[in-house]
Scaffold this motif. Structure first.
Motif, PDB file in Angstrom:
ATOM      1  N   ARG A 177      -2.245  -9.749  -0.182  1.00 51.01           N
ATOM      2  CA  ARG A 177      -1.951 -10.200   1.178  1.00 51.01           C
ATOM      3  C   ARG A 177      -0.475 -10.067   1.536  1.00 51.01           C
ATOM      4  N   LEU A 178       0.408 -10.263   0.541  1.00 54.05           N
ATOM      5  CA  LEU A 178       1.840 -10.212   0.819  1.00 54.05           C
ATOM      6  C   LEU A 178       2.540  -9.027   0.156  1.00 54.05           C
ATOM      7  N   THR A 203       6.651 -20.010   4.582  1.00 57.77           N
ATOM      8  CA  THR A 203       7.260 -18.753   4.171  1.00 57.77           C
ATOM      9  C   THR A 203       7.503 -18.776   2.654  1.00 57.77           C
ATOM     10  N   THR A 212       0.717  -0.762  12.267  1.00 58.43           N
ATOM     11  CA  THR A 212       1.952  -1.515  12.037  1.00 58.43           C
ATOM     12  C   THR A 212       3.137  -0.551  12.054  1.00 58.43           C
ATOM     13  N   MET A 228      -2.114  -2.169   6.806  1.00 60.67           N
ATOM     14  CA  MET A 228      -1.083  -2.198   7.846  1.00 60.67           C
ATOM     15  C   MET A 228      -1.050  -0.887   8.625  1.00 60.67           C
ATOM     16  N   VAL A 271       8.437  -2.232   9.875  1.00 64.33           N
ATOM     17  CA  VAL A 271       7.842  -3.506   9.456  1.00 64.33           C
ATOM     18  C   VAL A 271       7.183  -3.346   8.087  1.00 64.33           C
ATOM     19  N   MET A 272       6.475  -2.225   7.896  1.00 62.63           N
ATOM     20  CA  MET A 272       5.866  -1.961   6.595  1.00 62.63           C
ATOM     21  C   MET A 272       6.917  -1.918   5.490  1.00 62.63           C
ATOM     22  N   VAL A 322       8.067  -5.487   4.706  1.00 58.51           N
ATOM     23  CA  VAL A 322       7.073  -6.302   4.009  1.00 58.51           C
ATOM     24  C   VAL A 322       6.923  -5.865   2.561  1.00 58.51           C
ATOM     25  N   THR A 344       8.564   4.169   1.433  1.00 57.88           N
ATOM     26  CA  THR A 344       7.256   3.760   1.949  1.00 57.88           C
ATOM     27  C   THR A 344       6.429   4.981   2.330  1.00 57.88           C
ATOM     28  N   ARG A 381      -0.901  -3.233  -3.876  1.00 59.75           N
ATOM     29  CA  ARG A 381       0.056  -3.056  -2.776  1.00 59.75           C
ATOM     30  C   ARG A 381      -0.374  -1.900  -1.876  1.00 59.75           C
ATOM     31  N   LEU A 386       8.877 -13.657   3.369  1.00 60.61           N
ATOM     32  CA  LEU A 386       7.548 -13.252   3.826  1.00 60.61           C
ATOM     33  C   LEU A 386       6.817 -14.435   4.436  1.00 60.61           C
ATOM     34  N   LEU A 395      14.184 -11.209   0.270  1.00 64.05           N
ATOM     35  CA  LEU A 395      12.990 -10.931   1.056  1.00 64.05           C
ATOM     36  C   LEU A 395      12.335 -12.251   1.446  1.00 64.05           C
TER      37      LEU A 395
END
Length: 420
Positions: free
Chosen positions: A257-258, A279, A375, A370, A379-380, A383, A392, A363, A293, A291
């Motif tokens: 999820r995170l 958070t 997304t 996303m 932002v990706m 995160v 990424t 991950r 989240l 970081l």
């Protein structure tokens, strides 16, 4: 002592297993062994079990005959039959069952003549501030090399030559280690050889004689493409009534999820959670970048459930700990992430050859989710904790097959343009 005493002792062992957070499957396996052993004793007319009775029972259950209850064995069935009996005999002798005890005494694999050298090197590693997990890895590499020197007849380190290193490395290569495993062995061995040369124990700095490390090309080892249904199946297989299940459920949720990396997951501390702001804030182990989240409700409640109802009373600050005495933090990312494979097998998920499928691979499931929700790439990147957006794109954009299909060119159009 009567047969009922055996069953009473079995019950006390089961209570100790539950208190230690063992899974339902482990407890049921112990109960089955205890019931079978009670019937075995009854058929023999025995009220007080002896070690000979235990060995006969293990041989009957596994087909392996042991010389003693603590004799080292690689037979899995014999190990499974022996472990409950060790706890049972300890309880019958009036002791408290030590659930986390080692079945066989530890074996020092380093040749006796080189142990002083090894211990001095490990002490130097600790003085340099190496993490204990790193020290264990370096110890394993040093012991393998020293055992090889003993095998080829080297009595002192002054006799070590470059051909000894070449022979050792050739043997390792025949074992066909994975690239990362070979790289870890090489770096650990180079550190050990460099230390020996600086200490004047070997004449030549043999670290420079090691072959260069060959890293796999990007994309050569792609992660398993997890689907939402597969993730759901894995989560359904986790026994959330057991302490270990509560821990594993929270760890998997934090990853899927995170997107928390395994290295960060095993270092998480309770103070990093802001329950009012909902958070999770920490400094990433890999990049050193802070970081923060947002924490969804199901993730937060899973962590709270583990802390309140599952986590043993441990002396470390980490949230997630091993459920075996002395209840320490995870020493490596591999030990923290190996539980996912267990639940995936139970869920019937089959991984393709060459696909990585550890906890880190989840991950990718978050990244694909996303991407499919459109997304924005920045932002990706934030995160997932990447330093730059190109990381990424290189690692995760290729997993989004749905969007990649939209980029595919029509074959007929390409051919038509080629003709014209």
């Amino acid at each position: 002592m009567q047969a009922v005493a055996v069953r009473d002792a079995s019950g006390r062992v089961i209570v100790a297993l539950k208190a230690a957070g063992r899974s339902t499957a482990t407890i049921k396996r112990h109960e089955a062994e205890f019931n079978a052993f009670a019937g075995f004793l009854e058929a023999r007319g025995r009220a007080v079990p002896t070690e000979a009775d235990c060995l006969d029972f293990i041989a009957e259950r596994s087909g392996s005959r042991l010389a003693g209850l603590r004799e080292p064995t690689s037979a899995r069935r014999a190990q499974l039959a022996r472990r409950p009996l060790l706890l049972l005999m300890e309880t019958l002798a009036g002791g408290v069952p030590t659930v986390g005890q080692a079945t066989t005494p530890p074996v020092d694999r380093c040749p006796a003549r080189f142990r002083a050298v090894r211990d001095e090197y490990l002490g130097a590693c600790r003085r340099r501030g190496n993490a204990e997990a790193t020290v264990v890895t370096k110890q394993r590499a040093a012991e393998q090399f020293l055992a090889y020197l003993e095998e080829v007849g080297r009595e002192t380190l002054e006799e070590v030559q470059a051909r000894d290193l070449a022979g050792f490395w050739a043997r390792r290569e025949r074992q066909r280690y994975a690239p990362k495993t070979a790289g870890l062995l090489r770096s650990s061995l180079a550190d050990f050889l460099r230390h020996l040369h600086e200490a004047g124990q070997i004449r030549e700095d043999l670290a420079g004689r090691l072959p260069p490390q060959r890293y796999p090309r990007r994309g050569q080892s792609a992660p398993h493409p997890w689907t939402a249904e597969e993730v759901r199946l894995v989560l359904d297989q986790i026994d959330r009534q057991s302490a270990i299940g509560k821990r594993d459920y929270a760890m998997v949720l934090l990853t899927v999820r995170l997107g928390v990396r395994v290295g960060d997951l095993r270092q998480l501390e309770l103070g990093w959670f802001d329950w009012r702001a909902k958070t999770l804030a920490f400094r990433q182990q890999k990049t050193g970048v802070p970081l923060t989240l947002p924490m969804p409700g199901d993730v937060g409640w899973a962590v709270i459930d583990y802390i309140r109802n599952g986590r043993p009373d441990a002396g470390c600050r980490q949230v997630f700990v091993k459920h075996r005495y002395p209840f320490t933090a995870f020493g490596s990312s591999a030990s923290a992430g190996c539980r996912l494979n267990y639940y995936a097998r139970r869920a019937g998920i089959v991984f393709a050859a060459g696909r990585s499928h550890g906890l880190h691979s989840l991950r990718g499931a978050l990244a694909v989710a996303m991407l499919q929700d459109d997304t924005p790439p920045p932002v990706m990147t934030a995160v997932l904790g990447h330093a730059v957006a190109t990381t990424t794109a290189a690692h995760y954009f290729r997993l989004d097959t749905e969007h990649l299909r939209r980029c595919a060119l029509d074959v007929e159009d390409v051919l038509e343009r080629a003709r014209s």
